[in-house]
Design an enzyme around this catalytic site. Structure first.
Site, short mmCIF file in Angstrom:
data_model
loop_
_atom_site.label_atom_id
_atom_site.label_comp_id
_atom_site.label_asym_id
_atom_site.label_seq_id
_atom_site.Cartn_x
_atom_site.Cartn_y
_atom_site.Cartn_z
N GLU A 46 -0.13 -3.49 -3.93
CA GLU A 46 -0.36 -3.26 -2.51
C GLU A 46 -0.86 -1.84 -2.28
OE1 GLU A 46 2.13 -3.56 1.73
OE2 GLU A 46 3.20 -3.76 -0.18
N VAL A 47 -1.89 -1.72 -1.45
CA VAL A 47 -2.54 -0.44 -1.09
C VAL A 47 -2.62 0.53 -2.27
CG1 VAL A 47 -2.16 -0.65 1.38
CG2 VAL A 47 -0.43 0.49 0.03
#
Length: 315
Positions: A46-47
């Site tokens: 994630e990110v």
């Protein structure tokens, strides 16, 4: 499906936070390492670009924000990417060079409207170098809502590959039963779940999704320490007294009956490599198919608005 098996890789690492180039460099080096081991699908957390700002307040309290906090956020905004944009072009060149699918968590800067909003997104790149699609997180969790906007139904993305249909949801939107159902209804075979959750309960979540969706689940988290944070942030003090390990990982791969194909990787950087036997997907749906023979459309129906939402519409 054209293939009966596929080798996949899950990269558990973290870039230098707010440093887009650091993230891009790590993507290149880890992807090459995974491709050398035969991986055809490579997943990042994630990110990953430009990192998950765990523990930072950005000077925000209920009812007030600070000037220094706005400066930290602007630094985060500047390190985000546009889709499509220069970074996705570079990722496409990398994917084409290696002949792999890349699935990467990014912070996306809106380029269509105000350019002031960021989104937590997954970007999908094909082995031909083309941008295949993206997904924007539908509901940022807790304080994330001050950083990222809400995605819409137009990016509930599932796409065909030679080894089945792939797609996914980000972190706690995986707790949204109807969002999961929207993916199941598109025939998802390999379900990708980038996350920032390293708790034991997350492992229960991904095993349940695999068993419920009768699909492979690839979960990918960052392993992050204080060393990955620039110490010149205005609100670096927010994490000063936190443990040195800020995210312990827990990346894993789960089969369509809920068993681990690759056990959770904890407290270290690393790359999980596994060969998925895609025949297990059909085998698992023999006795349960959530949107097929085990559904009851005469009782339950889900309507999904898959139209792109616009604040201004030209008529």
């Amino acid at each position: 499906m054209e293939y009966s098996t596929v080798k996949v890789a899950v990269v558990q690492a973290a870039p230098v936070l707010f440093n887009k180039q650091s993230a891009m460099d790590k993507i290149a080096s880890a992807s090459r390492e995974a491709a050398e081991q035969g991986a055809k699908l490579i997943v990042f957390p994630e990110v990953f670009v430009p990192g998950y700002p765990r523990g930072l307040s950005f000077g925000a309290r209920v009812g007030s924000r600070t000037t220094d906090g706005r400066k930290d956020w602007e630094r985060y905004w500047a390190s985000a990417i546009e889709i499509p944009g220069a970074e996705t072009q570079l990722l496409g060149e990398l994917a084409k060079e290696l002949g792999v699918y890349l699935v990467i968590g990014v912070v996306e800067r809106d380029q269509e409207f105000s350019r002031g909003t960021l989104y937590n997104a997954i970007v999908y790149i094909g082995p031909d170098g083309e941008l295949l699609g993206k997904h924007r997180k539908l509901v940022p969790t807790g304080s994330e809502r001050l950083l990222w906007g809400q995605g819409d139904g137009s990016t509930l993305t599932v796409m065909e590959t030679p080894f089945g249909r792939i797609g996914g949801l980000i972190c706690w939107e995986n707790y949204m039963p109807l969002a999961r159902t929207a993916l199941y209804a598109q025939g998802i075979d390999i379900y990708i779940a980038p996350t920032a959750d390293a708790r034991d309960t997350w492992q229960s979540t991904i095993r349940h999704i695999a068993c419920e969706g009768r699909c492979f689940v690839i979960s990918c988290n960052q392993f992050a320490t204080k060393a990955s944070y620039p110490d010149d942030l205005a609100y670096y003090e927010d994490i000063k007294n936190d443990p040195d390990i800020l995210s312990s990982g827990g990346s894993a791969i789960v089969g369509p009956l809920g068993e681990y194909v690759a056990q959770p990787l904890m407290n270290q950087e690393g790359i999980l490599i596994a060969t998925l036997d895609l025949r297990q997907i059909a085998q698992s749906r023999f006795d349960f198919d959530a949107v097929g023979h085990y559904s009851r459309p005469d009782i339950f129906q889900l309507t999904v608005n898959d139209k792109k939402q616009r604040i201004v519409k030209n008529v």
